[in-house]
Design an enzyme around this catalytic site. Structure first.
Site, PDB file in Angstrom:
ATOM      1  N   GLY A  47       0.844  -1.195   0.000  1.00 45.21           N
ATOM      2  CA  GLY A  47       0.000   0.000   0.000  1.00 45.21           C
ATOM      3  C   GLY A  47       0.877   1.241   0.000  1.00 45.21           C
ATOM      4  N   GLN A  52       3.115   9.914   1.402  1.00 39.91           N
ATOM      5  CA  GLN A  52       4.413   9.227   1.554  1.00 39.91           C
ATOM      6  C   GLN A  52       5.386   9.573   0.434  1.00 39.91           C
ATOM      7  OE1 GLN A  52       2.361   5.254   2.468  1.00 39.91           O
ATOM      8  NE2 GLN A  52       4.235   5.080   3.657  1.00 39.91           N
ATOM      9  N   CYS A  95       5.789  -0.445   7.612  1.00 38.74           N
ATOM     10  CA  CYS A  95       5.500   0.832   6.945  1.00 38.74           C
ATOM     11  C   CYS A  95       6.722   1.239   6.136  1.00 38.74           C
ATOM     12  CB  CYS A  95       5.170   1.904   7.980  1.00 38.74           C
ATOM     13  SG  CYS A  95       4.765   3.496   7.238  1.00 38.74           S
ATOM     14  N   LEU A  96       6.487   1.606   4.873  1.00 44.58           N
ATOM     15  CA  LEU A  96       7.620   1.988   4.020  1.00 44.58           C
ATOM     16  C   LEU A  96       8.277   3.278   4.513  1.00 44.58           C
ATOM     17  CD1 LEU A  96       5.999   1.123   0.566  1.00 44.58           C
ATOM     18  CD2 LEU A  96       7.660  -0.228   1.870  1.00 44.58           C
ATOM     19  N   HIS A 137      -4.502   1.398   7.767  1.00 41.88           N
ATOM     20  CA  HIS A 137      -3.121   1.885   7.885  1.00 41.88           C
ATOM     21  C   HIS A 137      -2.914   3.080   6.947  1.00 41.88           C
ATOM     22  CE1 HIS A 137       1.407   1.098   8.104  1.00 41.88           C
ATOM     23  NE2 HIS A 137       1.300   1.889   7.035  1.00 41.88           N
ATOM     24  N   GLU A 138      -3.366   2.937   5.690  1.00 47.34           N
ATOM     25  CA  GLU A 138      -3.154   4.009   4.702  1.00 47.34           C
ATOM     26  C   GLU A 138      -3.985   5.243   5.043  1.00 47.34           C
ATOM     27  OE1 GLU A 138      -0.697   3.632   2.908  1.00 47.34           O
ATOM     28  OE2 GLU A 138      -0.497   1.470   3.112  1.00 47.34           O
ATOM     29  N   HIS A 141      -2.286   7.425   7.387  1.00 43.80           N
ATOM     30  CA  HIS A 141      -1.317   8.330   6.738  1.00 43.80           C
ATOM     31  C   HIS A 141      -2.016   9.610   6.278  1.00 43.80           C
ATOM     32  CE1 HIS A 141       2.434   6.126   6.653  1.00 43.80           C
ATOM     33  NE2 HIS A 141       1.878   5.061   6.117  1.00 43.80           N
TER      34      HIS A 141
END
Ligand code: K1U
Ligand code: ZN
Length: 175
Positions: A47, A52, A95-96, A137-138, A141
């Protein structure tokens, strides 16, 4: 399509609240989604939220297909959660933007979602399993939150130290 650098915590832009896409979904938004998808596949991840890569817009891409399945990209513009289950589900998240940190996060097991797709069509979807985990999660963000914000103060401090160490090693490598 272009690869874009992913912001790494504690970059202050990751704390920004993303703004809704106003008006129709345009080719410019689709170009951004294409770049996001390519960046996410390359990372690799399942994702990615626009913030990000430094774009504070309510846009998410996702692909939760397994390696042995065909690619199944999903695009979400202006996603809204309409309903959350009381039942919770714990999943070890990554998480990236917080590399090499994984920890259990407990979230509603199921959510009902409304969003605009790649072509601007309104869709409603019932999400569970990894789909529910990843979209929540996204969407965090988009609200300026990263998953480590859910951890205990002690774990957050360990994460902060680990990220500082990663940064120092990266700086030494460059210098
Ligand atoms: O938002 C992000 O930073 C992407 C993140 C999404 C996510 C993962 C796990 C739980 C919730 C949300 C990632 O993709 S981390 C990398 C990852 O999970 C993965 C990478 C390669 C193969 C399989 C998974
Ligand atoms: Zn993340």
């Amino acid at each position: 399509m272009a690869l874009r650098p992913i912001l790494i915590a504690p970059d202050p832009r990751l704390k920004e609240k993303s703004k809704p896409v106003e008006g129709p979904v345009t080719d410019e938004h689709r170009r951004l989604m294409d770049d996001m998808l390519e960046t996410m596949y390359e990372a690799p991840g399942i994702g990615l939220a626009a913030i990000q890569i430094g774009e504070p817009l309510r846009i998410i891409v996702m692909d939760i297909s397994r390696d042995d399945e065909p690619k199944a990209p999903r695009y979400f513009v202006n996603p809204e959660i309409l309903w959350r289950s009381e039942e919770l589900f714990a999943y070890e998240e990554g998480c990236l933007s917080v590399p090499e940190i994984y920890d259990d996060v407990e979230r509603p097991a199921r959510v009902k979602l409304r969003y605009l797709d790649y072509n601007g069509k309104q869709v409603e979807d019932d999400c569970d399993g990894l789909y529910a985990v990843c979209i929540q999660h996204e969407m965090d963000h988009l609200a300026g939150q990263v998953f480590v914000d859910y951890l205990s103060p002690l774990k957050r401090e360990l994460v902060r130290k680990k990220l500082a160490k990663q940064r120092k090693l990266a700086d030494e490598d460059e210098g």
